[in-house]
Design an enzyme around this catalytic site. Structure first.
Site, PDB file in Angstrom:
ATOM      1  N   HIS A   8       8.567  -2.788  -4.615  1.00  0.00           N
ATOM      2  CA  HIS A   8       7.122  -3.050  -3.312  1.00  0.00           C
ATOM      3  C   HIS A   8       9.159  -4.072  -2.056  1.00  0.00           C
ATOM      4  CE1 HIS A   8       4.561  -5.421  -0.447  1.00  0.00           C
ATOM      5  NE2 HIS A   8       5.031  -6.176  -0.089  1.00  0.00           N
TER       6      HIS A   8
ATOM      7  N   CYS B  53       5.365  -0.239   2.610  1.00  0.00           N
ATOM      8  CA  CYS B  53       5.384  -1.786   3.468  1.00  0.00           C
ATOM      9  C   CYS B  53       7.290  -1.321   3.283  1.00  0.00           C
ATOM     10  CB  CYS B  53       5.660  -2.460   1.891  1.00  0.00           C
ATOM     11  SG  CYS B  53       6.277  -1.982   0.442  1.00  0.00           S
TER      12      CYS B  53
ATOM     13  N   HIS C 125      23.192  -7.734  -1.848  1.00  0.00           N
ATOM     14  CA  HIS C 125      21.993  -6.352  -1.279  1.00  0.00           C
ATOM     15  C   HIS C 125      22.527  -5.555  -1.431  1.00  0.00           C
ATOM     16  CE1 HIS C 125      25.225  -8.912   1.513  1.00  0.00           C
ATOM     17  NE2 HIS C 125      25.647  -7.593   2.210  1.00  0.00           N
TER      18      HIS C 125
ATOM     19  N   ASP D 118       0.712  -0.978   0.086  1.00  0.00           N
ATOM     20  CA  ASP D 118       0.011   0.071  -0.211  1.00  0.00           C
ATOM     21  C   ASP D 118       1.187   1.213   0.272  1.00  0.00           C
ATOM     22  OD1 ASP D 118       1.728   0.103   2.341  1.00  0.00           O
ATOM     23  OD2 ASP D 118      -0.943  -0.189   3.496  1.00  0.00           O
TER      24      ASP D 118
END
Lengths: 288, 161
Positions: free
Chosen positions: A281, A84, A251, A81
């Site tokens: 997301h 996150c 990462h 939404d």
């Protein structure tokens, strides 16, 4: 101007554009609807649940998930939404405190929270605009410390993170903290913001940080991590692969400037918040 | 017309009440220039007189803003409309609805009634022509059932829209 009407009254608008705009709005309406079927915060799921999503999809992604499986044991999803990142950060951080009962960390972060309060005050924010959000965050922080009347269990922490009247307020607390940090160090953040949008620092904070539902990227993460002094690891899962055909999972560690500048640079920093980023997301990852 | 009066309005949450009391106290201590809040005992609806700034197209004119607060203010935006007759302005419809992003998608709890009113006043002050939005009649017709401007899907072209 109102959407539907604008089309009919503006002789300059061509139908090609109208369709794109309209489809875009429809898509975002569908996304909103989908998003609300998912809880703010899901249950812990094994990584196989992630692989299942791509069963008939990209082999690169499946290979990467296999690699993830070596280091991580579980994923916890958050609702897509636009909040996150902040919601993942909230739960991961509070869960870490609840599990470690690290009193020194609580004392440390409280000092940073008070710094953030002063930052907002010196930037001219009226106390009443942010104090309720600060109070609610500090209340959650106190409640994960065990042994007091107000202490909560892990299950209750999950419940609270799913309860809009708590969860959204803590998200908003982080948005205030993030905005304050960006504004305070506007010279540092300005070039990054210019790389993302055409906006000034003030416009960026007003339109992309302070309103709920605005998505986060590296500017937000850097600012929040710096302001609270909490390192964050973001693991990237996307379709990219090396030229050699080899697949690896990248990462990035967001290390707060307070930790990277204090001369302990030789020290390995191991973030206890790990997030999985898929384009657009963030979810929570659990290391083995 | 006041579309909100036709909707069932929930009472303010504790946080909302607390916050509005503080905003009101601050407003009374430092009233913003050109804006006058009419004292009532209704915390959930504020009526504010807006005086056009001297030297602008709206000098010597006074309009009324009606601000209705939802249960979960400030997480949710207030509903802000001009009580007709609304000022003639390219982004203000004759039913009082205002096309301004901070009232809808770009609302944030970091904003206040005060900052919203100042934005609206500055929107008036920077206007170079006194006219309605080109789609005024159609839009107003669509709102006849008492639709709130917060239910409109606004489309903000740029800072001028």
């Amino acid at each position: 101007m109102e959407k539907q009407e604008e089309i009919n009254s503006n002789p300059g608008a061509d139908w090609e554009n109208f369709r794109d705009d309209d489809i875009m709005l429809q898509h975002s309406a569908i996304r909103d609807e989908q998003a609300h079927k998912i809880l703010f915060l899901g249950d812990k799921e094994p990584l196989s649940a992630l692989a299942a999503e791509y069963q008939s999809g990209s082999s690169i992604l499946l290979e990467k998930i296999k690699l993830l499986d070596e280091k991580y044991c579980a994923i916890r999803r958050t609702r897509g939404d636009g909040n996150c990142f902040f919601r993942s950060f909230m739960f991961s951080y509070l869960e870490h405190i609840l599990e470690t009962q690290d009193k020194a960390e609580i004392d440390r972060v409280k000092v940073n929270v008070e710094e953030c309060r002063k930052t907002l005050q010196s930037l001219g924010y009226a106390d009443f605009t942010f104090e309720d959000f600060f109070a609610l965050f500090l209340e959650q922080l106190e409640s994960v410390v065990q042994g007091a009347d107000a202490s909560i269990s892990h299950d209750e922490l999950v419940e609270r993170s799913r309860d809009q009247s708590i969860s959204d307020y803590v998200v908003m607390f982080f948005r205030f903290v993030t905005s304050g940090e960006i504004r305070k160090r506007s010279e540092f953040f300005e070039p990054f913001i210019l790389g993302l949008t055409n906006a000034t620092v003030d416009q960026f904070c007003k339109s992309s940080v302070e309103p709920m539902g605005e998505e986060s990227d590296h500017v937000h993460i850097t600012a929040l991590s710096d302001a609270l002094g909490v390192p964050v690891r973001v693991v990237y899962l996307d379709n990219s692969s090396c030229d050699t055909g080899g697949v690896s999972v990248n990462h990035h560690d967001f290390v707060p400037c307070s930790l990277s500048n204090d001369g302990s640079s030789g020290l390995e920093i191991n973030p206890y918040i790990t997030l999985l980023y898929r384009p657009g997301h963030y979810d929570i990852l659990y290391p083995k | 017309m006041t579309s909100s009066s036709t909707q069932s309005r929930k009472v303010l949450s504790k946080i909302a009440q607390n916050r509005l009391q503080k905003e009101l106290a601050e407003w009374q201590l430092n009233p913003p220039p050109g804006l006058k809040h009419k004292i009532t005992d209704n915390l959930q609806r504020w009526v504010i007189d807006v005086s056009g700034a001297p030297g602008t197209l709206y000098a010597n004119e006074t309009y009324q803003l009606q601000v209705d607060f939802p249960e979960h203010y400030p997480m949710e935006a207030p509903q802000v409309i001009f009580v007709p007759p609304a000022p003639l302005h390219p982004h203000i419809y004759s039913n009082g609805h205002i096309c301004l992003d901070i009232l809808y998608d770009s609302w944030s709890p970091a904003m206040t009634v005060n900052s919203i009113c100042i934005s609206i006043l500055s929107m008036l002050s920077s206007s170079t022509s006194k006219q309605r939005p080109p789609d005024n009649d159609r839009y107003v017709k669509n709102c006849r059932n008492g639709r709130s401007p917060k239910e409109t899907r606004w489309w903000f072209h740029d800072d001028k829209a």
